[in-house]
Design a protein around this motif. Sequence first.
Motif, PDB file in Angstrom:
ATOM      1  N   PHE A  33       0.825  -1.195   0.000  1.00  0.00           N
ATOM      2  CA  PHE A  33       0.000   0.000   0.000  1.00  0.00           C
ATOM      3  C   PHE A  33       0.869   1.258   0.000  1.00  0.00           C
ATOM      4  N   GLY A  34       2.194   1.127  -0.253  1.00  0.00           N
ATOM      5  CA  GLY A  34       3.034   2.318  -0.366  1.00  0.00           C
ATOM      6  C   GLY A  34       4.224   2.251   0.580  1.00  0.00           C
ATOM      7  N   ASP A  35       4.679   3.441   1.037  1.00  0.00           N
ATOM      8  CA  ASP A  35       5.917   3.546   1.804  1.00  0.00           C
ATOM      9  C   ASP A  35       5.859   2.773   3.107  1.00  0.00           C
ATOM     10  N   ARG A  36       4.702   2.743   3.742  1.00  0.00           N
ATOM     11  CA  ARG A  36       4.610   2.077   5.030  1.00  0.00           C
ATOM     12  C   ARG A  36       4.880   0.582   4.882  1.00  0.00           C
ATOM     13  N   LYS A  37       4.337  -0.009   3.860  1.00  0.00           N
ATOM     14  CA  LYS A  37       4.584  -1.421   3.616  1.00  0.00           C
ATOM     15  C   LYS A  37       6.065  -1.660   3.349  1.00  0.00           C
ATOM     16  N   LYS A  38       6.662  -0.785   2.573  1.00  0.00           N
ATOM     17  CA  LYS A  38       8.073  -0.936   2.258  1.00  0.00           C
ATOM     18  C   LYS A  38       8.929  -0.789   3.510  1.00  0.00           C
ATOM     19  N   HIS A  39       8.555   0.172   4.359  1.00  0.00           N
ATOM     20  CA  HIS A  39       9.309   0.365   5.591  1.00  0.00           C
ATOM     21  C   HIS A  39       9.180  -0.858   6.497  1.00  0.00           C
ATOM     22  N   GLY A  40       7.980  -1.445   6.557  1.00  0.00           N
ATOM     23  CA  GLY A  40       7.808  -2.656   7.334  1.00  0.00           C
ATOM     24  C   GLY A  40       8.673  -3.777   6.811  1.00  0.00           C
ATOM     25  N   GLU A  41       8.761  -3.897   5.490  1.00  0.00           N
ATOM     26  CA  GLU A  41       9.620  -4.925   4.905  1.00  0.00           C
ATOM     27  C   GLU A  41      11.090  -4.645   5.188  1.00  0.00           C
ATOM     28  N   GLU A 113       5.809 -11.307  19.659  1.00  0.00           N
ATOM     29  CA  GLU A 113       4.906 -10.171  19.802  1.00  0.00           C
ATOM     30  C   GLU A 113       5.419  -8.961  19.015  1.00  0.00           C
ATOM     31  N   PHE A 114       6.724  -8.729  19.050  1.00  0.00           N
ATOM     32  CA  PHE A 114       7.291  -7.621  18.285  1.00  0.00           C
ATOM     33  C   PHE A 114       7.028  -7.824  16.793  1.00  0.00           C
ATOM     34  N   LEU A 115       7.264  -9.044  16.316  1.00  0.00           N
ATOM     35  CA  LEU A 115       7.063  -9.316  14.887  1.00  0.00           C
ATOM     36  C   LEU A 115       5.582  -9.253  14.517  1.00  0.00           C
ATOM     37  N   ARG A 116       4.697  -9.677  15.441  1.00  0.00           N
ATOM     38  CA  ARG A 116       3.270  -9.575  15.166  1.00  0.00           C
ATOM     39  C   ARG A 116       2.862  -8.122  14.982  1.00  0.00           C
ATOM     40  N   ARG A 117       3.352  -7.269  15.874  1.00  0.00           N
ATOM     41  CA  ARG A 117       3.025  -5.847  15.757  1.00  0.00           C
ATOM     42  C   ARG A 117       3.592  -5.257  14.469  1.00  0.00           C
ATOM     43  N   LEU A 118       4.779  -5.693  14.108  1.00  0.00           N
ATOM     44  CA  LEU A 118       5.368  -5.211  12.862  1.00  0.00           C
ATOM     45  C   LEU A 118       4.520  -5.609  11.661  1.00  0.00           C
ATOM     46  N   ASP A 119       3.980  -6.834  11.678  1.00  0.00           N
ATOM     47  CA  ASP A 119       3.101  -7.271  10.592  1.00  0.00           C
ATOM     48  C   ASP A 119       1.825  -6.445  10.541  1.00  0.00           C
ATOM     49  N   VAL A 120       1.241  -6.166  11.721  1.00  0.00           N
ATOM     50  CA  VAL A 120       0.019  -5.349  11.771  1.00  0.00           C
ATOM     51  C   VAL A 120       0.291  -3.954  11.234  1.00  0.00           C
ATOM     52  N   TYR A 121       1.421  -3.385  11.608  1.00  0.00           N
ATOM     53  CA  TYR A 121       1.799  -2.052  11.117  1.00  0.00           C
ATOM     54  C   TYR A 121       1.944  -2.063   9.598  1.00  0.00           C
ATOM     55  N   ALA A 122       2.577  -3.128   9.067  1.00  0.00           N
ATOM     56  CA  ALA A 122       2.820  -3.198   7.624  1.00  0.00           C
ATOM     57  C   ALA A 122       1.529  -3.354   6.815  1.00  0.00           C
ATOM     58  N   GLU A 123       0.445  -3.790   7.474  1.00  0.00           N
ATOM     59  CA  GLU A 123      -0.832  -3.933   6.768  1.00  0.00           C
ATOM     60  C   GLU A 123      -1.458  -2.579   6.442  1.00  0.00           C
ATOM     61  N   GLY A 124      -1.024  -1.526   7.105  1.00  0.00           N
ATOM     62  CA  GLY A 124      -1.574  -0.208   6.826  1.00  0.00           C
ATOM     63  C   GLY A 124      -2.796   0.091   7.687  1.00  0.00           C
ATOM     64  N   PRO A 125      -3.454   1.240   7.428  1.00  0.00           N
ATOM     65  CA  PRO A 125      -4.617   1.641   8.232  1.00  0.00           C
ATOM     66  C   PRO A 125      -5.771   0.653   8.080  1.00  0.00           C
ATOM     67  N   ARG A 126      -6.376   0.347   9.199  1.00  0.00           N
ATOM     68  CA  ARG A 126      -7.573  -0.481   9.142  1.00  0.00           C
ATOM     69  C   ARG A 126      -8.752   0.359   8.697  1.00  0.00           C
ATOM     70  N   LYS A 127      -9.827  -0.302   8.349  1.00  0.00           N
ATOM     71  CA  LYS A 127     -10.987   0.383   7.793  1.00  0.00           C
ATOM     72  C   LYS A 127     -11.475   1.491   8.731  1.00  0.00           C
ATOM     73  N   GLY A 128     -11.598   2.690   8.158  1.00  0.00           N
ATOM     74  CA  GLY A 128     -12.093   3.831   8.910  1.00  0.00           C
ATOM     75  C   GLY A 128     -11.021   4.601   9.661  1.00  0.00           C
ATOM     76  N   ASN A 129      -9.779   4.106   9.664  1.00  0.00           N
ATOM     77  CA  ASN A 129      -8.691   4.802  10.356  1.00  0.00           C
ATOM     78  C   ASN A 129      -7.758   5.479   9.359  1.00  0.00           C
ATOM     79  N   LYS A 130      -7.189   6.590   9.761  1.00  0.00           N
ATOM     80  CA  LYS A 130      -6.245   7.306   8.902  1.00  0.00           C
ATOM     81  C   LYS A 130      -4.810   6.827   9.089  1.00  0.00           C
ATOM     82  N   THR A 131      -4.518   6.258  10.232  1.00  0.00           N
ATOM     83  CA  THR A 131      -3.154   5.803  10.510  1.00  0.00           C
ATOM     84  C   THR A 131      -3.146   4.316  10.788  1.00  0.00           C
ATOM     85  N   ALA A 132      -2.006   3.719  10.563  1.00  0.00           N
ATOM     86  CA  ALA A 132      -1.849   2.287  10.814  1.00  0.00           C
ATOM     87  C   ALA A 132      -1.666   2.031  12.303  1.00  0.00           C
TER      88      ALA A 132
END
Length: 814
Positions: A33-41, A113-132
């Motif tokens: 979905f853009g830079d955020r996904k790339k940064h997560g990777e 847990e750290f890696l789980r949070r990193l995966d959630v962050y890399a998914e981008g904003p959830r529905k209705g939210n502006k930030t991940a």
Amino acid sequence: MFESAALPHIGIDRTAVEGARRKVPGRGSGRRFGDRKKHGEDIHDDLDYAFDELEQRVPVLGIDPKLILVVEIGADTVGPSDEADWSRSGLRVVEAREASRVIAFSDDPQMAEFLRRLDVYAEGPRKGNKTATYEAFFDNIASVRPYGRSDRVGVSLSAQLEQMNVPEKLTVDIEIWHPGDQQKADSWLKAINDALVNVGAEVHDSFTSPSAGVSLMRVTALVDIISQLLDVDLVAKVETLASETTDHLSPSDVSIEQVTDLPIAPADAPVVGLIDSGVQAEHPLLRGCIVDAMTVSGSLSDGADRHGHGTSVASILLRGSIEAQIASGEWDTPPCRILSVRVLDGENRIPHSRLPQSEITDAVAYLSSRGVKVINLSLGDEDGLMVSNRAPTLAAVLDSLARKFGVVFVVPTGNVIPAEYSGLMDESFRRAYPSRMLESPVSGLIDPAPSALSLTVGGTVPALRSANLGTVPIGKPDWPSPFSRLGPGINGAIKPEVNAPAGTLGQAIDSNGPQYEDAFMVAVADGRLDGAAVVSYNVGTSLAAPHVSRACAIVQDAYPEASANLIRALVLQSVSSGTSPLEGAPNLSDAARESETLRLTGYGRVSEERSVLSGDMDTVLFAEEQIALDSVHLYTIPIPDSFFVPGRLERGVTISLCYDPPVRARRMDYLGSRMQFELLRGVTPEATIDLLLAEEKEARKARKKLGKRLPTLSDLPARQRIPMRPSRTARSVGANQVGKFAWRSGLNRFNENSSEFVLAVQNLNRWDSPTKKQPYAVAIRLWVGEGLPPVYADLRTKIRTMKAQAAVRAQARV
């Protein structure tokens, strides 16, 4: 063999690495979905690389590899992150740096847990939210890399390893990660000790402090073994021993008859501890004032001075500025006696077989057992430059000892060679050197000068005498000495807090080279065994510190029951500022000039007289209390009538606040709590508390959620919030704080509360135990200039009236 499974709080064992590594997704997995996904990777790739490197490594010196990472923080990050955020994300911070954090995974579940949070962050904003989710945390991470050799090797060691042959031996100090649990810290020390002994190394000394969070060893080993230590994950730092210091004593023509039969300190004068190279107790300037000169070190034979440094420092502590007394022949009575504990050898160094932390801890424990409250420590590690915001080890140990024994440490900033920060000295150096010091990365504080609870003293240029033709002084009186190091301290704390004369150098008019001229130096007792003089001239910040220790002794003499906090507070409220060396500097705003001057000379010069005495034109009020965490104490201070007299006549107020919070080396928040103060007028105590609470983090969150805006301190008009300098933000980072305000017009009475100041003292928790109460002391000086009515009698009358009214109110409640 060092069992990695027994170390759950720093690194993870090989099984955990393999389990966690399987959870790291490869490139291209998930939706983009853009830079955020790339940064997560990118972060995933960094971790993948770190795991690969760890799996390829083998045990070093019999100690299994552990995973310790350096997390680089983005350049736009403001201030240190909340340590709890890192912990919740599966990371344990073991060192905080200006632009990075050194972290360790506690165990496999936290890694997951750290890696789980990193995966959630890399998914981008959830529905209705502006930030991940977790965006604020992960967006501040620029990269992740393993902690390696370049992080562990000291600057001096790095240079020596390149020049030495493998068969040669080297003595080094080793810092080992401290997990916060002393039993584990002891096991890690033992593991490193056993590994080194097994390969033929000699372990001279070890030291660990649970309160400071420090573990150290001093070792002599083959260069090859020292090099291998740089690959041991439990090791934080390896460095060679401190360089030997150089003195430039110039003998004077003062005869022994001029310093014979001097007045001695009274038998009941306070005893100041001197930790140094010992003293020559029978030197004419010291005779009759030395309680004892001894050592508690097994590496030193006695307490006699073989170098001369301690005797020089002691002479200033007892006699103050010596030059004028020599000239007049009239000598003041010393305000204290000295108990000297020798920790330095004939070369002015800690003995080869002992760590400085061990020697000084033993010396402080002994001095405390003898009832000493003030300790002068005019020494420092010339190679121990403070790096980023990290507390140097000896500084952290001093802070821990200050809390444990309730003592005041006075330490110098340390010395720097002008050529190190300026390069070639040109014709403009003698005027421009303060700016060059500020611009250089090598002119900062050395260990233990950053000690948060100590009073750190910078050296300044003294009143100058006539010098030889062809030589001019570097700097002007009250400017920083060109060799005095500068702040800030840990996390930007104001350091040095105070300054005192330390001498200056001269500069040759023809060659511009540095010159050591008696006229620019400080007179001291010559305690060298081979010295032919009774008094010599020398320079250095070591000679500035005893001026401040002397002021502390005067306070202790006036208030024998005063705590270390109160002694520091009373000394600090006496400071006066000299002319800034940056006056007229181009391209500097007033705020920038103030900030940079604080780095050079601190809050100002201490006054021995004002530390303890009130006069007709000024008076000092003080209090000692204990405050709960996240609490506020209020003090109502009557305003003297002189403050309301019209006319352009100067008047003002100075407030000092000192406290002794717990400390922890390498934490992002070095101090366990943070105290601050505000001075208000025309505001009720109840309203003051509301204003302070409205600024707290939880209150801000509640306002944001409810969409309401409550008044805060910043909303107060200027006449109600006294604009003390430096600002609350600048001063509240440290444990020794001073705020001043002076004005040249009469105050107006604009409401029924405007005849009183309200001093609000607030304690904000960082990581201290929530049940603890923090001791502190405040001192307030109110003063007026010539032409205004005296304030002393007026204030005393008003305070007696306030106390009587308070007693009546208390009886009415009953």
